[in-house]
Design a protein around this motif. Structure first.
Motif, PDB file in Angstrom:
ATOM      1  N   ILE A 193      67.178 -25.587 -18.619  1.00 55.08           N
ATOM      2  CA  ILE A 193      66.095 -24.832 -19.262  1.00 55.08           C
ATOM      3  C   ILE A 193      65.596 -23.718 -18.336  1.00 55.08           C
ATOM      4  O   ILE A 193      65.352 -22.587 -18.778  1.00 55.08           O
ATOM      5  CB  ILE A 193      64.954 -25.789 -19.647  1.00 55.08           C
ATOM      6  CG1 ILE A 193      65.407 -26.732 -20.783  1.00 55.08           C
ATOM      7  CG2 ILE A 193      63.727 -25.008 -20.080  1.00 55.08           C
ATOM      8  CD1 ILE A 193      64.401 -27.801 -21.117  1.00 55.08           C
ATOM      9  N   LYS A 194      65.454 -24.044 -17.055  1.00 56.64           N
ATOM     10  CA  LYS A 194      65.011 -23.026 -16.104  1.00 56.64           C
ATOM     11  C   LYS A 194      66.011 -21.886 -16.003  1.00 56.64           C
ATOM     12  O   LYS A 194      65.632 -20.709 -15.938  1.00 56.64           O
ATOM     13  CB  LYS A 194      64.797 -23.664 -14.720  1.00 56.64           C
ATOM     14  CG  LYS A 194      63.575 -24.574 -14.652  1.00 56.64           C
ATOM     15  CD  LYS A 194      63.378 -25.102 -13.241  1.00 56.64           C
ATOM     16  CE  LYS A 194      62.136 -25.994 -13.159  1.00 56.64           C
ATOM     17  NZ  LYS A 194      61.946 -26.536 -11.791  1.00 56.64           N
ATOM     18  N   GLU A 195      67.304 -22.232 -16.007  1.00 55.88           N
ATOM     19  CA  GLU A 195      68.334 -21.194 -15.951  1.00 55.88           C
ATOM     20  C   GLU A 195      68.274 -20.314 -17.195  1.00 55.88           C
ATOM     21  O   GLU A 195      68.426 -19.084 -17.116  1.00 55.88           O
ATOM     22  CB  GLU A 195      69.720 -21.836 -15.810  1.00 55.88           C
ATOM     23  CG  GLU A 195      69.965 -22.533 -14.482  1.00 55.88           C
ATOM     24  CD  GLU A 195      69.969 -21.564 -13.321  1.00 55.88           C
ATOM     25  OE1 GLU A 195      70.295 -20.379 -13.550  1.00 55.88           O
ATOM     26  OE2 GLU A 195      69.642 -21.982 -12.199  1.00 55.88           O
ATOM     27  N   LEU A 196      68.056 -20.941 -18.371  1.00 52.46           N
ATOM     28  CA  LEU A 196      67.952 -20.165 -19.609  1.00 52.46           C
ATOM     29  C   LEU A 196      66.729 -19.247 -19.570  1.00 52.46           C
ATOM     30  O   LEU A 196      66.784 -18.099 -20.040  1.00 52.46           O
ATOM     31  CB  LEU A 196      67.871 -21.112 -20.809  1.00 52.46           C
ATOM     32  CG  LEU A 196      69.149 -21.906 -21.127  1.00 52.46           C
ATOM     33  CD1 LEU A 196      68.900 -22.883 -22.268  1.00 52.46           C
ATOM     34  CD2 LEU A 196      70.300 -20.967 -21.490  1.00 52.46           C
ATOM     35  N   LEU A 201      64.534 -13.852 -19.125  1.00 56.08           N
ATOM     36  CA  LEU A 201      63.702 -12.892 -18.403  1.00 56.08           C
ATOM     37  C   LEU A 201      64.530 -11.713 -17.901  1.00 56.08           C
ATOM     38  O   LEU A 201      64.097 -10.546 -17.966  1.00 56.08           O
ATOM     39  CB  LEU A 201      63.010 -13.596 -17.232  1.00 56.08           C
ATOM     40  CG  LEU A 201      62.044 -12.751 -16.397  1.00 56.08           C
ATOM     41  CD1 LEU A 201      60.898 -12.259 -17.265  1.00 56.08           C
ATOM     42  CD2 LEU A 201      61.507 -13.557 -15.222  1.00 56.08           C
ATOM     43  N   ARG A 202      65.729 -12.005 -17.419  1.00 53.13           N
ATOM     44  CA  ARG A 202      66.606 -10.930 -16.932  1.00 53.13           C
ATOM     45  C   ARG A 202      66.999  -9.990 -18.069  1.00 53.13           C
ATOM     46  O   ARG A 202      67.002  -8.758 -17.917  1.00 53.13           O
ATOM     47  CB  ARG A 202      67.854 -11.539 -16.299  1.00 53.13           C
ATOM     48  CG  ARG A 202      68.793 -10.517 -15.668  1.00 53.13           C
ATOM     49  CD  ARG A 202      70.046 -11.179 -15.150  1.00 53.13           C
ATOM     50  NE  ARG A 202      70.825 -11.767 -16.225  1.00 53.13           N
ATOM     51  CZ  ARG A 202      71.632 -11.070 -17.016  1.00 53.13           C
ATOM     52  NH1 ARG A 202      71.755  -9.758 -16.850  1.00 53.13           N
ATOM     53  NH2 ARG A 202      72.310 -11.669 -17.959  1.00 53.13           N
ATOM     54  N   LYS A 203      67.308 -10.576 -19.248  1.00 49.37           N
ATOM     55  CA  LYS A 203      67.688  -9.741 -20.392  1.00 49.37           C
ATOM     56  C   LYS A 203      66.519  -8.875 -20.861  1.00 49.37           C
ATOM     57  O   LYS A 203      66.702  -7.702 -21.215  1.00 49.37           O
ATOM     58  CB  LYS A 203      68.198 -10.620 -21.531  1.00 49.37           C
ATOM     59  CG  LYS A 203      69.569 -11.238 -21.256  1.00 49.37           C
ATOM     60  CD  LYS A 203      70.055 -12.029 -22.450  1.00 49.37           C
ATOM     61  CE  LYS A 203      71.450 -12.592 -22.187  1.00 49.37           C
ATOM     62  NZ  LYS A 203      71.943 -13.390 -23.343  1.00 49.37           N
ATOM     63  N   LEU A 208      63.909  -3.528 -21.050  1.00 44.74           N
ATOM     64  CA  LEU A 208      62.853  -2.604 -20.643  1.00 44.74           C
ATOM     65  C   LEU A 208      63.405  -1.453 -19.809  1.00 44.74           C
ATOM     66  O   LEU A 208      63.035  -0.286 -20.008  1.00 44.74           O
ATOM     67  CB  LEU A 208      61.785  -3.363 -19.852  1.00 44.74           C
ATOM     68  CG  LEU A 208      60.933  -4.371 -20.634  1.00 44.74           C
ATOM     69  CD1 LEU A 208      59.998  -5.119 -19.695  1.00 44.74           C
ATOM     70  CD2 LEU A 208      60.125  -3.670 -21.719  1.00 44.74           C
ATOM     71  N   ASP A 209      64.306  -1.791 -18.891  1.00 47.83           N
ATOM     72  CA  ASP A 209      64.907  -0.747 -18.056  1.00 47.83           C
ATOM     73  C   ASP A 209      65.720   0.226 -18.906  1.00 47.83           C
ATOM     74  O   ASP A 209      65.681   1.447 -18.684  1.00 47.83           O
ATOM     75  CB  ASP A 209      65.786  -1.372 -16.979  1.00 47.83           C
ATOM     76  CG  ASP A 209      64.977  -2.187 -15.976  1.00 47.83           C
ATOM     77  OD1 ASP A 209      63.750  -1.986 -15.908  1.00 47.83           O
ATOM     78  OD2 ASP A 209      65.575  -3.043 -15.278  1.00 47.83           O
ATOM     79  N   ASP A 210      66.476  -0.323 -19.890  1.00 46.92           N
ATOM     80  CA  ASP A 210      67.261   0.545 -20.776  1.00 46.92           C
ATOM     81  C   ASP A 210      66.345   1.459 -21.583  1.00 46.92           C
ATOM     82  O   ASP A 210      66.636   2.654 -21.775  1.00 46.92           O
ATOM     83  CB  ASP A 210      68.117  -0.297 -21.719  1.00 46.92           C
ATOM     84  CG  ASP A 210      69.236  -1.023 -20.976  1.00 46.92           C
ATOM     85  OD1 ASP A 210      69.527  -0.626 -19.833  1.00 46.92           O
ATOM     86  OD2 ASP A 210      69.804  -1.977 -21.538  1.00 46.92           O
ATOM     87  N   ALA A 211      65.226   0.886 -22.082  1.00 46.14           N
ATOM     88  CA  ALA A 211      64.292   1.706 -22.861  1.00 46.14           C
ATOM     89  C   ALA A 211      63.700   2.818 -22.005  1.00 46.14           C
ATOM     90  O   ALA A 211      63.577   3.969 -22.457  1.00 46.14           O
ATOM     91  CB  ALA A 211      63.191   0.824 -23.432  1.00 46.14           C
ATOM     92  N   LYS A 212      63.338   2.488 -20.760  1.00 46.50           N
ATOM     93  CA  LYS A 212      62.806   3.509 -19.865  1.00 46.50           C
ATOM     94  C   LYS A 212      63.844   4.588 -19.579  1.00 46.50           C
ATOM     95  O   LYS A 212      63.526   5.793 -19.567  1.00 46.50           O
ATOM     96  CB  LYS A 212      62.341   2.870 -18.556  1.00 46.50           C
ATOM     97  CG  LYS A 212      61.101   2.006 -18.694  1.00 46.50           C
ATOM     98  CD  LYS A 212      60.711   1.421 -17.351  1.00 46.50           C
ATOM     99  CE  LYS A 212      59.456   0.538 -17.471  1.00 46.50           C
ATOM    100  NZ  LYS A 212      59.087  -0.066 -16.172  1.00 46.50           N
ATOM    101  N   ALA A 213      65.100   4.144 -19.349  1.00 48.42           N
ATOM    102  CA  ALA A 213      66.157   5.114 -19.067  1.00 48.42           C
ATOM    103  C   ALA A 213      66.401   6.019 -20.276  1.00 48.42           C
ATOM    104  O   ALA A 213      66.564   7.244 -20.138  1.00 48.42           O
ATOM    105  CB  ALA A 213      67.441   4.385 -18.676  1.00 48.42           C
TER     106      ALA A 213
END
Length: 352
Positions: A193-196, A201-203, A208-213
């Motif tokens: 569960i922690k890994e998921l 969170l990473r996705k 967010l990074d893609d939207a900013k870019a």
């Protein structure tokens, strides 16, 4: 008194199997040997010379072995295999007659011989015995069989109790094993569960990074569009001989480009501009080149500028042309100034 080997053989067991049982149980007594024979009755008898002896010291009084010894003694008594121990001199007879048995003065039990009386003394702690003329009648064959059956039933019950205890122990061990497995499974599930959560969170961060870019790219595209529009408006104003006013410098009610009347009121002719703005489009492809040169510069200097910006061209073989009005410049025109060639205040050239 008959030995354990003779007693077991009298039960009908094979001598070699009896010897194997006595050796395997290290001579601990009749009951362990009999249990061993019953437990291994379906197994072949091994070579006794190669059988390793199991050394287990005999337990003291009060241990589980006492019940086995008691049953062994009962078996001997039931089968009439005990013989009277030799009486000491002077004590073999009493005034009432021949001694037939040994009697416990404390509990009144009668024993066939001294060995059974000693065993009773060890078990009960009684220490007062006397000779008795009461004869213990030998058991009949039916009584022997009945007594043997009772003893075997007691042995079976003991084995059943032991098997039940072993089953309980096995069940408890299995419960512990399952609990340990369940705890380990819960730990693995929690880790999963922690890994998921980390992956989610990473996705989200990637989105967010893609939207900013994308937003940055879109803003850059809009800025490039505005810059190109500014360039086009500026060049158009220069070609038409009008004064160019940038859109960000104009007021809300001011037009982005000066009106023709304003240009006419300025009274400046194209040939009077000190500088000439050129846009040079390359036949080899790529973005156009833009430069501003003094109006007195020669066309050869424009060729040198293009050669410095693109390796596909050199000063000796480059040619220039205009689409409006349509015109191709010869090599002799390279020595003329931009003002003399009518390229002021701005012009668009095609380099090939």
């Amino acid at each position: 008194m008959a030995s354990d080997r003779e007693t077991l053989i009298s039960f009908g067991f094979a001598p070699d199997r009896v010897d194997w049982a006595l050796k395997a149980t290290a001579g601990r007594g009749l009951q362990p040997a009999m249990d061993f024979i019953l437990e291994n009755e379906s197994k072949p008898v091994p070579d006794l010379n190669e059988t390793s002896e199991q050394s287990n010291p005999a337990g003291g009084s009060g241990g589980p072995g006492e019940e086995d010894d008691e049953e062994a003694a009962a078996l001997r008594e039931a089968l009439g295999l005990s013989v009277a121990a030799p009486a000491e001199s002077g004590e073999s007879s009493s005034a009432g007659g021949a001694v037939q048995s040994i009697k416990c003065s404390q509990c009144g039990k009668i024993f066939r011989d001294m060995a059974l009386a000693n065993f009773h003394a060890e078990k009960s702690g009684h220490d007062q015995f006397e000779e008795s003329t009461d004869e213990i009648k030998p058991l009949t064959e039916d009584e022997k069989k009945q007594r043997l059956a009772e003893l075997k039933e007691r042995m079976a019950k003991k084995r059943a109790v032991k098997a039940e205890e072993d089953a309980k122990d096995a069940k408890a061990n299995e419960a512990l094993r399952r609990k340990a497995g369940k705890d380990a499974g819960a730990a693995r599930e929690e880790l999963k569960i922690k890994e998921l959560e980390k992956e989610a969170l990473r996705k989200r961060q990637e989105k967010l990074d893609d939207a900013k870019a994308k937003a940055a790219i879109k803003a850059q595209i809009e800025a490039d569009k505005r810059e190109r529009a500014e360039k086009a408006a500026r060049e158009k104003a220069l070609r038409e001989g009008r004064e160019y006013i940038p859109s960000n410098a104009a007021g809300p009610s001011s037009p982005s480009v000066a009106s023709p009347t304003t240009a006419e009121k300025s009274g400046t002719k194209g040939s009077d501009y000190k500088d000439t703005r050129l846009q040079i489009r390359l036949s080899s492809g790529g973005p156009p080149l833009t430069t501003t040169l003094p109006s007195t510069s020669k066309l050869e200097e424009v060729a040198e500028f293009v050669a410095s910006q693109s390796l596909a061209y050199n000063v000796d073989n480059i040619t220039f042309a205009m689409q409006f009005p349509r015109r191709t410049f010869s090599r002799t025109d390279f020595s003329k100034s931009l003002k003399d060639l009518g390229l002021t205040p701005s012009a668009v050239l095609l380099a090939s």
